[in-house]
Design a protein around this motif. Structure first.
Motif, PDB file in Angstrom:
ATOM      1  N   LEU A   2       5.959   9.155   7.984  1.00 21.52           N
ATOM      2  CA  LEU A   2       7.388   8.961   7.770  1.00 21.52           C
ATOM      3  C   LEU A   2       7.681   8.701   6.302  1.00 21.52           C
ATOM      4  N   THR A   5       7.212  11.860   4.135  1.00 19.60           N
ATOM      5  CA  THR A   5       8.272  12.856   4.279  1.00 19.60           C
ATOM      6  C   THR A   5       9.591  12.377   3.686  1.00 19.60           C
ATOM      7  N   PHE A   6       9.920  11.099   3.909  1.00 19.07           N
ATOM      8  CA  PHE A   6      11.215  10.576   3.478  1.00 19.07           C
ATOM      9  C   PHE A   6      11.133   9.731   2.216  1.00 19.07           C
ATOM     10  N   SER A 295      14.655  16.246   3.927  1.00 17.36           N
ATOM     11  CA  SER A 295      13.489  15.540   4.465  1.00 17.36           C
ATOM     12  C   SER A 295      13.430  15.661   5.980  1.00 17.36           C
ATOM     13  N   TYR A 299      10.473  17.116   8.340  1.00 20.21           N
ATOM     14  CA  TYR A 299       9.953  16.256   9.408  1.00 20.21           C
ATOM     15  C   TYR A 299       9.952  16.986  10.749  1.00 20.21           C
ATOM     16  N   ARG A 302       6.987  19.507  10.664  1.00 16.15           N
ATOM     17  CA  ARG A 302       5.640  18.928  10.719  1.00 16.15           C
ATOM     18  C   ARG A 302       5.357  18.223  12.037  1.00 16.15           C
ATOM     19  N   GLN A 303       6.397  17.691  12.667  1.00 20.63           N
ATOM     20  CA  GLN A 303       6.206  17.038  13.953  1.00 20.63           C
ATOM     21  C   GLN A 303       6.224  18.021  15.118  1.00 20.63           C
TER      22      GLN A 303
END
Length: 389
Positions: A2, A5-6, A295, A299, A302-303
């Motif tokens: 997390l 990514t952010f 972002s 996310y 990738r998730q």
């Protein structure tokens, strides 16, 4: 994961809010915070659609999307774009437009309002084409099958999306653009302006989308040839040539993403003027929101969220269709920003809940035969296609 990514979004938020306090005090802080939330709420569907495109790119181009793409999104669309539209619509130089933005904010806001029909027509047509091409395509997974199945059959008609888009544009120009604005009691017909801007949006979609699709197909062909060459190389011992089309394909997909993001940003930029006409605070707030949208896009990729929640992409495209209609309607009528934001949130939330319910049904039901996987229950008991599990 997390934080990775952010992380940049968190950093930009902190810097942006500090800059807001230094520039406009705590009132500036509050305005920037509100604008950030506004941008995220009206652009969440953008992140979902972007994720569907971005997952086709490798890690390098995803990084480009988060670096160069952010510069374009934040500085280009959230800072330069409002100045450019004022310079073009008012036929003044960019330096004078910047001066108006900083020193004559009321006049600047009026100029942006006057340019709104052109912006709405361009962005509305671009987004409408995205929506139409989606619903007219026959897909394995159908959310609202009662609607999507007959539309997919209609989609077999060549150029149907373009024809419908042109009809919508013609109706919008003759219905909403006529007497759209009033200057000193004199009605002004914006039909010609709307028609030209709408056609420009349609051409932009066809050119950029066509090029990205062309090179994407070329990439798939080259990958297939490479796979065949690898099979042959195992027996002959020869070196397999690299795929040379990947760069071009990824570049045009990247270009398509940037134009898509630009179209999505129209409503956020216009809505921001309802909160402030200070170009500095506006750029800070919308820039922070744009970072989170970027972002969030990465996310989701990738998730693998789009693979797990298969109706999310449908909900996002329905939100795009709703936003396109809203943009065209705002050529003449003012629509509260809360409606624009809530429409997207409701449709995506509905599609997310439908995806969760579908996953639970599939997990609880006995494993069907392979040929039965394409037949199942759609959302809320509506007959649909479960697609691939």
């Amino acid at each position: 994961m997390l934080l990775k990514t952010f992380g940049w979004s968190f950093a930009v938020t902190a810097l942006g809010l500090i800059a807001a306090v230094l520039y406009g005090g705590w009132a500036g802080f509050g305005i920037v915070a509100i604008l950030s939330i506004l941008e995220i709420s009206v652009s969440f569907d953008n992140a979902v659609v972007n994720a569907g495109i971005l997952k086709k790119m490798n890690a390098f181009w995803q990084k480009i999307f988060l670096t160069v793409g952010v510069l374009i999104a934040v500085f280009g669309m959230r800072l330069v774009f409002p100045v450019v539209i004022v310079a073009v619509s008012a036929r003044i130089g960019p330096i004078e437009a910047v001066r108006l933005a900083l020193d004559e904010q009321d006049e600047y806001q009026q100029l942006v309002t006057d340019a709104h029909p052109s912006i709405a027509a361009f962005g509305g047509m671009f987004l409408l084409m995205i929506f139409l091409d989606f619903i007219f395509e026959d897909r394995d997974v159908k959310w609202l099958a009662w609607l999507e199945r007959p539309l997919a059959k209609l989609g077999k008609i060549d150029m149907l999306s373009v024809c419908i888009a042109l009809i919508v544009l013609l109706v919008s120009a003759t219905t909403f653009a006529t007497h759209a604005h009033q200057y000193g009691g004199i009605h002004v017909d914006k039909a010609q302006t709307v028609l030209i801007a709408g056609i420009a949006g349609l051409i932009t979609y066809l050119v950029v989308g066509g090029l990205s699709g062309y090179f994407e197909n070329k990439l798939e062909e080259e990958e297939e040839r490479e796979h065949e060459a690898e099979e042959a190389a195992r027996t002959s011992g020869t070196k397999v040539p690299a795929v040379v089309m990947a760069g071009k394909a990824a570049f045009f997909l990247f270009l398509y993403l940037e134009v898509l993001d630009a179209s999505f940003s129209f409503d956020g930029v216009i809505a921001a003027f309802a909160i402030t006409n200070d170009i500095v605070l506006m750029s800070l707030g919308l820039g922070i929101g744009a970072m989170y949208v970027r972002s969030l896009t990465v996310y989701l990729v990738r998730q693998g969220t789009l693979d797990d929640y298969v109706y999310l992409e449908h909900g996002a495209h329905y939100a795009i269709g709703a936003l396109a209609v809203i943009l065209l309607v705002t050529i003449r009528y003012e629509i509260p920003e809360v409606i624009t934001g809530l429409v997207g949130v409701v449709l995506i939330g509905w599609s997310f809940i439908s995806s969760v319910r579908r996953n639970r049904r599939l997990a609880a039901a006995p494993r069907p035969a392979p040929e039965a996987l394409s037949r199942g229950a759609g959302d809320d008991g509506v007959a649909g296609e479960a697609g691939q599990v």
